[in-house]
Design a protein around this motif. Sequence first.
Motif, PDB file in Angstrom:
ATOM      1  N   TYR A  49     -35.721  13.946  40.725  1.00 28.14           N
ATOM      2  CA  TYR A  49     -36.631  13.386  39.654  1.00 28.14           C
ATOM      3  C   TYR A  49     -37.642  14.503  39.181  1.00 28.14           C
ATOM      4  O   TYR A  49     -37.711  15.144  38.054  1.00 28.14           O
ATOM      5  CB  TYR A  49     -37.151  12.283  39.930  1.00 28.14           C
ATOM      6  CG  TYR A  49     -38.307  11.902  38.665  1.00 28.14           C
ATOM      7  CD1 TYR A  49     -37.850  11.092  37.618  1.00 28.14           C
ATOM      8  CD2 TYR A  49     -39.614  12.094  39.153  1.00 28.14           C
ATOM      9  CE1 TYR A  49     -38.719  10.848  36.612  1.00 28.14           C
ATOM     10  CE2 TYR A  49     -40.571  11.700  37.994  1.00 28.14           C
ATOM     11  CZ  TYR A  49     -40.116  11.024  36.655  1.00 28.14           C
ATOM     12  OH  TYR A  49     -41.060  10.819  35.943  1.00 28.14           O
ATOM     13  N   GLU A  50     -38.196  15.221  40.321  1.00 26.43           N
ATOM     14  CA  GLU A  50     -39.222  16.151  40.010  1.00 26.43           C
ATOM     15  C   GLU A  50     -38.582  17.512  39.261  1.00 26.43           C
ATOM     16  O   GLU A  50     -39.053  18.170  38.504  1.00 26.43           O
ATOM     17  CB  GLU A  50     -39.827  16.620  41.329  1.00 26.43           C
ATOM     18  CG  GLU A  50     -40.868  17.749  41.225  1.00 26.43           C
ATOM     19  CD  GLU A  50     -41.948  17.080  40.500  1.00 26.43           C
ATOM     20  OE1 GLU A  50     -42.887  18.027  39.649  1.00 26.43           O
ATOM     21  OE2 GLU A  50     -42.480  15.939  40.292  1.00 26.43           O
ATOM     22  N   ARG A  88     -37.907  16.660  35.649  1.00 24.32           N
ATOM     23  CA  ARG A  88     -39.185  16.923  35.114  1.00 24.32           C
ATOM     24  C   ARG A  88     -39.541  18.418  34.804  1.00 24.32           C
ATOM     25  O   ARG A  88     -40.026  18.657  33.669  1.00 24.32           O
ATOM     26  CB  ARG A  88     -40.300  16.378  35.665  1.00 24.32           C
ATOM     27  CG  ARG A  88     -40.474  14.931  35.714  1.00 24.32           C
ATOM     28  CD  ARG A  88     -41.689  14.191  36.382  1.00 24.32           C
ATOM     29  NE  ARG A  88     -42.501  15.065  37.083  1.00 24.32           N
ATOM     30  CZ  ARG A  88     -43.881  15.455  36.910  1.00 24.32           C
ATOM     31  NH1 ARG A  88     -44.214  14.836  35.769  1.00 24.32           N
ATOM     32  NH2 ARG A  88     -44.426  16.183  37.704  1.00 24.32           N
TER      33      ARG A  88
END
Length: 76
Positions: free
Chosen positions: A70-71, A74
């Motif tokens: 997820y990071e 992003r």
Amino acid sequence: MPARRPRQRPDLPPGGLLDWSDSRHWAQQARPCRYCDQPTNLRDSSRKPAHKTCAEDAIRQQIQDAAAAYENERLI
């Protein structure tokens, strides 16, 4: 207003420990753990042989991997 979807239960409770006190997590015959290959009578929720601590470690790792993915998304 659209209907709300029910919240999904987290894989691990807040304390980080699975509750395997139910007899469904026990089998008479020991089989190799799906994670460490050592014999165990314990079974996970899919009835696959697994030590409780091995399953908890695997879930923690999955959570960490998902957070990292997820990071990374992003940052792109």
